[in-house]
Design a protein around this motif. Structure first.
Motif, short mmCIF file in Angstrom:
data_model
loop_
_atom_site.label_atom_id
_atom_site.label_comp_id
_atom_site.label_asym_id
_atom_site.label_seq_id
_atom_site.Cartn_x
_atom_site.Cartn_y
_atom_site.Cartn_z
N ALA A 109 0.83 -1.21 0.00
CA ALA A 109 0.00 0.00 0.00
C ALA A 109 0.87 1.26 0.00
CB ALA A 109 -0.93 0.00 1.22
N SER A 113 0.93 4.11 -2.97
CA SER A 113 0.72 5.54 -2.71
C SER A 113 1.91 6.37 -3.20
CB SER A 113 0.48 5.79 -1.23
OG SER A 113 1.64 5.52 -0.46
N TRP A 131 -4.17 5.14 0.54
CA TRP A 131 -4.24 3.84 1.21
C TRP A 131 -5.68 3.43 1.45
CZ3 TRP A 131 -0.60 5.87 5.61
CH2 TRP A 131 0.68 6.07 5.08
N THR A 353 -0.24 0.60 8.77
CA THR A 353 0.35 1.57 7.84
C THR A 353 0.28 2.98 8.41
OG1 THR A 353 -0.52 0.19 6.05
CG2 THR A 353 0.35 2.33 5.44
#
Length: 483
Positions: A109, A113, A131, A353
């Motif tokens: 992810a 991005s 994300w 994340t």
């Protein structure tokens, strides 16, 4: 057989080519980004590191192929270890694999991005929105059905391979090993790339060793789709071995062609998007570059989608055995997918994340820290799978199905290589103010997870004792409350 188990066995769709696509697709983003840190020891050091982990993954793949033919269950590594090593080590394997898949999804992810920020020109502060968008879309896609998931993965894996093949072909006319790796230039050139054949001796190789695993990380997830596979005992070994053969070829080609074209091996080592940089080199900012820049996302999406799919299957399998909260084992009556496990895995990955993004506050180091954290889960799982394989062979429980040509010695070598890589990660972790977070987080995660397991077992035994004595049990209270 429970209703949940009956539902899970009704969907049989995947064939060998679906398995090949799932295996390659789970890993192929590793050829797009993340691997470049293996150049810490120079190009020759990277070749040694890649050769080492290639042996590790080839041996591991043959072990897994035999394990999967013996016990085709949705939990993959967790299922193997639970049957052959017992519940405690089985749960430890499940913990390790959960850490691997959830954090690896988060790493991809971050990679997506970074590409989106580069392509769209948006500010990096909007990365959390990218994300969320990708997690939401692909979680819904996986919930919508197995057939859609497999066909999507097949399409995106084929496109991703074509993206790499186009890069290899376009890089041939610009290939100059002497210049971009050895740093040797003709007399009329004023600027020459830095020589990057060797760097920092063994320490450089050790630093890059863990990142070379990124070329293969994810192939071990393939057995998690066995319950959706037609004739899994036969087709799973074929799909696994076809996947690893494909990955071996593209990993060495990616290392070679990325290092021996402009801007050179030294600069690629410091790059965050090496394939995008390679495309800028071979197409020289022409009109084709704009087109291929967007296509580069396909490889990241293929891996992202595959890991989300496998995360849901893993959490579902552990929950089905009563070791994770029972709602994670719910199957959609109409779509026949573990929708709660998929949503929970996606939420966990998204949360990790965001937490690490704000805790580390360094975009360049975020991906490396997360990769090391994922590997600290993966390598524990690999060792326990190889031990499971050795037990399988010693007990001779698999007489009529596929057999690895490397037998027990192959599993032993794989374990030793895993220990070597693990030691290198710990070594780098304790020497770095940033990477130490990976080591501490992994240690806490395993400690808390195993405490949870043994406390849960103790409470279950207490329930059994109370049941035998006629006293009310926790299970009865829950049932009476309709929870």
């Amino acid at each position: 057989m429970s209703a949940i188990e009956e539902q899970s066995e009704k969907v049989k769709y995947a064939r060998v080519y679906h398995l090949w696509a799932m295996g390659v697709g789970a890993v192929i983003s590793g050829d797009f980004f993340g691997w470049q840190a293996c150049l810490a020891g120079g190009f020759a050091g990277a070749c040694i590191a890649l050769g080492t982990v290639t042996v590790l993954y080839v041996l591991l793949s043959f072990c897994i192929a035999e394990l999967a033919s013996h016990n085709p269950g949705a939990g993959g590594p967790y299922t193997f270890a639970t049957e052959l090593l017992g519940k405690p080590l089985g749960f430890l394997t499940g913990l390790a694999e959960s850490l691997n898949v959830i954090v690896t999804t988060a790493v991809i992810a971050v990679g997506i991005s970074a590409y989106m920020v580069d392509i769209t020109g948006t500010d990096s502060k909007w990365e959390p929105l990218w994300w969320f968008a990708f997690f939401f879309f692909f979680t819904v896609l996986n919930i919508l059905g197995v057939k859609l998931s497999f066909n999507f993965e097949l399409l995106f894996t084929v496109i991703s391979l074509l993206v790499l093949i186009v890069f290899y072909g376009a890089a041939v006319p610009k290939f100059d090993f002497n210049k971009y790796v050895l740093g040797e230039c003709s007399g009329n050139e004023t600027q020459c790339p830095k020589r990057w054949l060797w760097n920092d001796g063994f320490d450089g190789i050790a630093e890059g060793l863990s990142f070379s695993l990124w070329f293969y990380l994810g192939i071990e997830e393939l057995p998690m789709v066995t319950e959706e596979t037609i004739d899994a005992s036969r087709t799973m070994p074929i799909g696994m071995l076809a996947s690893i053969c494909t990955l071996v070829v593209i990993s060495f080609l990616t290392l070679l062609f990325s290092s021996a074209v402009e801007p050179g091996a030294h600069m690629i080592w410091q790059d965050t998007s090496p394939l995008l940089t390679g495309y800028k080199t071979v197409f020289e900012n022409g009109s084709a570059l704009d087109y291929f820049t967007w296509i580069l996302l396909v490889g990241l999406i293929a891996s992202f989608h595959s890991f989300l799919f496998c995360t849901g299957r893993l959490l579902y399998a552990i929950s089905r055995d009563g070791l994770f909260p029972s709602p994670l084992a719910l199957i959609s009556k109409w779509l026949k997918t573990p929708f709660v496990a998929l949503a929970a895995g996606s939420l966990a990955s998204f949360s990790i994340t965001v937490i690490l993004y704000y805790a580390i506050d360094d975009g360049d180091k975020l991906g490396s820290v997360m990769i090391n954290l994922a590997l600290l889960g993966a390598l524990v799982s690999y060792v326990l799978q190889c031990v499971s394989y050795i037990v399988l062979k010693v007990k001779r429980l698999n007489p009529d199905t596929y057999h690895s040509p490397f037998h027990i010695p192959g599993a032993v070598v794989c374990i030793l290589l895993c220990v070597l890589v693990y030691a290198c990660i710990i070594k780098e972790g304790v020497q770095s103010d940033v990477y130490i977070y990976s080591v501490i987080a992994a240690a806490l995660y395993y400690a808390i997870g195993m405490i949870y397991f043994f406390v849960r077992r103790f409470l279950e035994k207490e329930d059994v004792v109370k049941q035998d004595s006629g006293r009310p049990t926790l299970t009865k209270y829950v049932a009476d409350a309709n929870l």
